[in-house]
Write a protein that holds these residues in place. Structure first.
Motif, PDB file in Angstrom:
ATOM      1  N   VAL A   1      -5.973   1.412   0.509  1.00 63.36           N
ATOM      2  CA  VAL A   1      -6.174   2.042  -0.388  1.00 63.36           C
ATOM      3  C   VAL A   1      -7.404   2.513  -1.199  1.00 63.36           C
ATOM      4  O   VAL A   1      -7.969   1.538  -2.157  1.00 63.36           O
ATOM      5  CB  VAL A   1      -4.892   2.012  -1.228  1.00 63.36           C
TER       6      VAL A   1
ATOM      7  N   ASN B   1      -3.374   6.306   4.305  1.00 65.41           N
ATOM      8  CA  ASN B   1      -3.152   5.785   2.625  1.00 65.41           C
ATOM      9  C   ASN B   1      -3.924   7.206   1.327  1.00 65.41           C
ATOM     10  O   ASN B   1      -3.960   6.461   0.293  1.00 65.41           O
ATOM     11  CB  ASN B   1      -3.303   5.168   1.816  1.00 65.41           C
TER      12      ASN B   1
ATOM     13  N   PRO C   1       0.494  -1.426   0.221  1.00 59.66           N
ATOM     14  CA  PRO C   1       0.408  -0.448   0.113  1.00 59.66           C
ATOM     15  C   PRO C   1       0.787   1.186  -0.262  1.00 59.66           C
ATOM     16  O   PRO C   1       0.283   1.748  -0.842  1.00 59.66           O
ATOM     17  CB  PRO C   1      -0.510   0.189   1.051  1.00 59.66           C
TER      18      PRO C   1
ATOM     19  N   THR D   1      -7.141   7.821  -4.393  1.00 57.36           N
ATOM     20  CA  THR D   1      -5.801   8.061  -4.720  1.00 57.36           C
ATOM     21  C   THR D   1      -5.432   7.443  -6.409  1.00 57.36           C
ATOM     22  O   THR D   1      -4.852   7.880  -6.602  1.00 57.36           O
ATOM     23  CB  THR D   1      -4.972   6.811  -3.730  1.00 57.36           C
TER      24      THR D   1
END
Length: 273
Positions: free
Chosen positions: A102, A273, A76, A106
């Protein structure tokens, strides 16, 4: 499965390699269609030994390559830094992430308008008996969802979720769940030794009992509660044991608290994340 289209597998660690083997052995995808990007030479070597085309870096992928799917199976913490190298595939390919914690945002931040699926497989995927929870963004239509289902079904059963936040909840149950069972086998083994069984026998009995009971629960038309009742004779040995396990809902509360702790940690990782 429809076998048209190339697949780029980014990362070929334990879960990535499980997917690779599942595609080859259970999904019938030709090895020539699978392109593996893996910087670690030993991991790259075992993928090559299975017939996949391998690359040490994304920059080595052929310019003419137009994959139907890009599977992201890396740690990750490195997802954010490596995604840009695959931006040229966005729009045409569906991106499937099995990087725990994640969020889809992202991927969208780097790739823009493209189809992304966030999936959470668990450890039994390594033997084709995994459970995979999945959620797709608004660019996942029925055709893409069916295709991704086929890809993931090569290592287990696929369950689509209505909201992305539920992926973290699924992580606490199916993702971390195998560890709960492994620990129960440890405990059952120790209990066997405590009542006089040789360690080797206690371990074998514990493993096979849990494995057989799980297989029965998975295939039976009866609910787990009904199966429990069937094996519990009034005033028998099982009833005596369950009196302890179910006293004041101690075990149920313990499992619930464990799952809540796992869920909380999954949410923390998602934020990180």
């Amino acid at each position: 499965m429809e076998q048209s289209g190339d697949i780029v597998l980014v990362g070929c660690g334990n879960m990535g390699f499980a997917l690779l083997e599942g595609w080859l052995e259970r999904a019938g995808i030709p090895a020539s269609r699978i392109h593996v990007v893996e910087p670690a030479e030993p991991l790259r070597g075992r993928a090559a030994a299975r017939g996949a085309t391998v690359y040490a870096d994304a920059s080595n992928l052929p310019e003419a390559l137009q994959p139907r799917a890009v599977i992201v199976a890396v740690k990750p913490q490195i997802v954010g830094s490596m995604l840009a190298a695959y931006r040229r595939f966005s729009g045409a390919a569906v991106f499937v992430s099995i990087a725990a914690g994640v969020p889809i945002s992202t991927f969208e931040a780097t790739l823009g308008e493209t189809a992304v699926v966030r999936a959470m497989p668990n450890m039994p995927a390594s033997i084709g008996m995994g459970v995979i929870a999945a959620f797709g963004n608004t660019h996942i239509d029925d055709v893409r969802a069916a295709y991704v289902t086929d890809l993931l079904a090569a290592v287990g059963s696929v369950h689509w979720l209505a909201e992305e936040r539920l992926v973290d909840a699924a992580t606490a149950i199916s993702g971390s769940g195998p560890a709960y069972l492994f620990h129960f086998i440890e405990c059952l083994t120790d209990a066997g030794i405590a009542v006089g069984l040789p360690a080797e026998t206690a371990h074998a009995l514990a493993k096979q009992t849990v494995g057989g009971a799980a297989a029965l629960a998975a295939t039976s038309t009866f609910s787990p509660a009904e199966l429990r009742q069937q094996v519990t004779s009034p005033n028998g040995t099982t009833a005596a044991a369950l009196e302890v396990l179910m006293a004041d809902s101690d075990l149920a509360d313990l499992v619930k608290r464990a799952a809540v702790a796992a869920h909380r940690r999954a949410l923390e990782l998602a934020v990180a994340n």
